[in-house]
Design a protein around this motif. Structure first.
Motif, mmCIF file in Angstrom:
data_model
loop_
_atom_site.group_PDB
_atom_site.id
_atom_site.type_symbol
_atom_site.label_atom_id
_atom_site.label_comp_id
_atom_site.label_asym_id
_atom_site.label_seq_id
_atom_site.Cartn_x
_atom_site.Cartn_y
_atom_site.Cartn_z
ATOM 1 N N THR A 372 14.849 -10.394 -23.819
ATOM 2 C CA THR A 372 15.880 -9.656 -23.828
ATOM 3 C C THR A 372 15.816 -8.421 -24.130
ATOM 4 O OG1 THR A 372 17.456 -10.729 -25.896
ATOM 5 C CG2 THR A 372 17.632 -11.718 -23.779
ATOM 6 N N PRO A 373 14.512 -7.592 -24.900
ATOM 7 C CA PRO A 373 14.836 -6.319 -25.334
ATOM 8 C C PRO A 373 14.380 -5.900 -24.298
ATOM 9 C CG PRO A 373 14.434 -8.243 -27.582
ATOM 10 C CD PRO A 373 14.667 -8.755 -25.816
ATOM 11 N N SER A 374 13.188 -5.967 -23.543
ATOM 12 C CA SER A 374 13.002 -5.247 -22.608
ATOM 13 C C SER A 374 13.437 -5.497 -20.994
ATOM 14 C CB SER A 374 11.377 -6.080 -21.919
ATOM 15 O OG SER A 374 11.867 -7.113 -21.973
ATOM 16 N N ALA A 376 17.257 -5.469 -21.480
ATOM 17 C CA ALA A 376 18.110 -4.307 -21.576
ATOM 18 C C ALA A 376 17.450 -3.263 -21.168
ATOM 19 C CB ALA A 376 18.855 -4.669 -23.143
ATOM 20 N N GLU A 377 17.012 -2.614 -22.036
ATOM 21 C CA GLU A 377 16.220 -1.540 -21.555
ATOM 22 C C GLU A 377 16.397 -1.287 -20.321
ATOM 23 O OE1 GLU A 377 15.135 1.767 -23.917
ATOM 24 O OE2 GLU A 377 15.403 0.004 -25.707
ATOM 25 N N VAL A 394 22.313 -0.047 -24.483
ATOM 26 C CA VAL A 394 21.158 -0.982 -24.080
ATOM 27 C C VAL A 394 21.077 -1.974 -25.135
ATOM 28 C CG1 VAL A 394 18.653 -1.310 -25.454
ATOM 29 C CG2 VAL A 394 19.471 0.908 -23.973
ATOM 30 N N GLU A 395 22.554 -1.662 -26.537
ATOM 31 C CA GLU A 395 23.036 -2.768 -27.184
ATOM 32 C C GLU A 395 23.448 -3.841 -26.707
ATOM 33 O OE1 GLU A 395 21.087 -0.038 -29.154
ATOM 34 O OE2 GLU A 395 22.598 0.091 -28.064
ATOM 35 N N TYR A 397 23.470 -4.317 -23.267
ATOM 36 C CA TYR A 397 22.385 -5.463 -22.035
ATOM 37 C C TYR A 397 21.841 -6.346 -23.056
ATOM 38 C CZ TYR A 397 23.614 -2.747 -18.189
ATOM 39 O OH TYR A 397 23.278 -1.673 -17.230
ATOM 40 N N GLN A 398 21.732 -5.910 -24.132
ATOM 41 C CA GLN A 398 20.957 -6.965 -25.257
ATOM 42 C C GLN A 398 22.030 -8.021 -25.332
ATOM 43 O OE1 GLN A 398 18.133 -5.479 -27.850
ATOM 44 N NE2 GLN A 398 18.104 -7.795 -29.013
ATOM 45 N N ARG A 399 22.788 -7.798 -26.223
ATOM 46 C CA ARG A 399 24.080 -9.106 -25.942
ATOM 47 C C ARG A 399 24.958 -9.926 -24.716
ATOM 48 N NH1 ARG A 399 26.029 -4.908 -29.521
ATOM 49 N NH2 ARG A 399 27.692 -4.135 -28.365
ATOM 50 N N GLU A 402 22.136 -12.167 -23.745
ATOM 51 C CA GLU A 402 22.812 -13.266 -24.411
ATOM 52 C C GLU A 402 23.287 -14.184 -24.139
ATOM 53 O OE1 GLU A 402 23.076 -11.214 -28.799
ATOM 54 O OE2 GLU A 402 20.473 -10.813 -28.329
#
Length: 406
Positions: A372-374, A376-377, A394-395, A397-399, A402
């Motif tokens: 998920t981190p990559s 989201a970036e 970005v934050e 997108y990470q959520r 998930e």
């Protein structure tokens, strides 16, 4: 889940300027004048020879995939052209087209002395063909021409291009964009009016053999295009009207479900190809975060994820996220889908996906939480993010990834 009774075939679209006329020959063709010249009806692919002649193409490069070669679809098409315009065939289109494949096809184009490109296939073949038409007429790295790097302004006239879709999903046959996995591993967009095919040959009979799962996935790709275009904050009422018409054909009139349940239903296939074409017409006003997330997932060549399936799975998550940022458009969306007033569109799509036999989440498709981190970036940099109704960091997108994994 209730669907309204299927209405009769509609033969006009005021906004899209669908012009119906009788033609000399064995069948009638509809002619759409919108972003490109489109001939549309069962059997339209039989007209390819005269389309190529119209554009002065005598030595075409046919961009397709191995599956269509094995099915015999390529040989049927090339046999109809005869020796006069016998194409050179490139059948190495990956499921998600890559810069490497574009460069391979461009080398074949040059070696064979081709003078035009024909795309036969789904969105991957059509996007690859657009990139080839660009690569053989422009110098430098393909990356330089991507929209996120300001490359749109660098794109001038490209090699003449004709597109023949074999799925009812992307609508790439009438769009100005192509999505390619670049050598740096990012899935990026090429966009220019010069990339719009000169003629789109839409023959719904070419989709009759699609299996149910692929019919469902490509159909939801078309529906996502229509839905995200409708919700985009850009001002373009005609495009929104086209989007609503596509949603009505696909969902309210039940054509997508009918095509999944009975692949031989030629009427349903006609309407789904029209809905796919309309989806691309509509997203001239922009897409949104569903596509940003889908592009991020699709860049992983080890998973080889289908773009339309990703869109279907991600759509409810983004409908939830955008809920308070679209004004009255959810009421318009639910009306176009044929739902009762007050229906939650996100929940409706979740149930509709289940009815179509599509996955419920990204985990089912093989996406792991540690990605998920990559992802989201990647999504935050995607140009589709900028036309989403709600700003998405970005934050955020990470959520969202998930949520989509659960």
């Amino acid at each position: 889940m209730a669907f309204s009774r299927f209405s009769s075939v509609r033969h006009c679209c005021n906004v899209g300027r669908l012009l119906i006329h009788a033609t000399l020959g064995v069948f009638a063709l509809a002619t759409l004048t919108y972003l490109t010249h489109t001939i549309f009806d069962h059997g339209a692919s039989q007209r390819l020879d005269r389309v190529l002649a119209q554009h002065g193409i005598e030595r075409p490069l046919l961009c397709t995939d191995r599956g269509l070669v094995d099915l015999g679809m390529v040989s049927v098409l090339t046999a109809a052209l005869g020796n006069e315009r016998a194409p050179t065939v490139f059948d190495g289109t990956p499921e998600n087209p890559t810069q490497e494949a574009v460069e391979e096809a461009a080398a074949v184009y040059r070696e064979a002395g081709c003078d035009g490109v024909v795309a036969l296939g789904g969105g991957s073949s059509m996007d690859l063909a657009k990139a080839v038409a660009l690569a053989v007429t422009h110098e430098g790295d393909l990356l330089e021409y991507t929209a996120g790097l300001g490359g749109t302004a660098k794109i001038g006239p490209v090699a003449p291009l004709v597109a023949i879709p074999t799925t009812a999903g992307t609508g790439s046959e009438v769009s100005s964009g192509a999505v390619i996995i670049m050598a740096n591993g990012e899935k990026l967009i090429l966009a220019s009016r010069h990339l719009v095919p000169r003629t789109a040959v839409c023959d719904p009979s070419l989709t009759v053999g699609l299996p149910p799962r692929l019919t469902a996935a490509t159909g939801m790709d078309a529906m996502t295009h229509c839905i995200e275009a409708l919700l985009s904050p850009q001002v373009n009422p005609p495009a929104e009207a086209v989007a609503c018409d596509g949603i009505e054909r696909g969902i309210r009139e039940g054509n997508l479900l009918r095509a999944v349940q009975d692949g031989s239903d030629k009427d349903a296939r006609w309407h789904m190809m029209m809905a796919a074409t309309e989806g691309a017409m509509a997203f001239s006003k922009g897409l949104g975060s569903v596509h940003s997330m889908s592009h991020a997932c699709g860049a992983d060549q080890t998973l080889r994820l289908h773009h339309g399936t990703l869109n279907a799975v991600l759509l409810p998550t983004i409908l939830d996220f955008n809920r308070d940022h679209v004004g009255d458009k959810y009421a318009r969306l639910t009306a176009a889908m044929g739902c009762e007033a007050g229906t939650d569109p996100a929940e409706f799509i979740r149930e509709f996906n289940a009815t179509l036999g599509l996955p419920a989440g990204l985990r089912e498709m093989g996406v792991e939480p540690d990605a998920t981190p990559s992802l989201a970036e990647h999504a935050a940099k995607d140009v589709c993010t900028f036309t989403n109704p709600r700003p998405c960091s970005v934050e955020d997108y990470q959520r969202l990834f998930e949520v989509a994994l659960s």
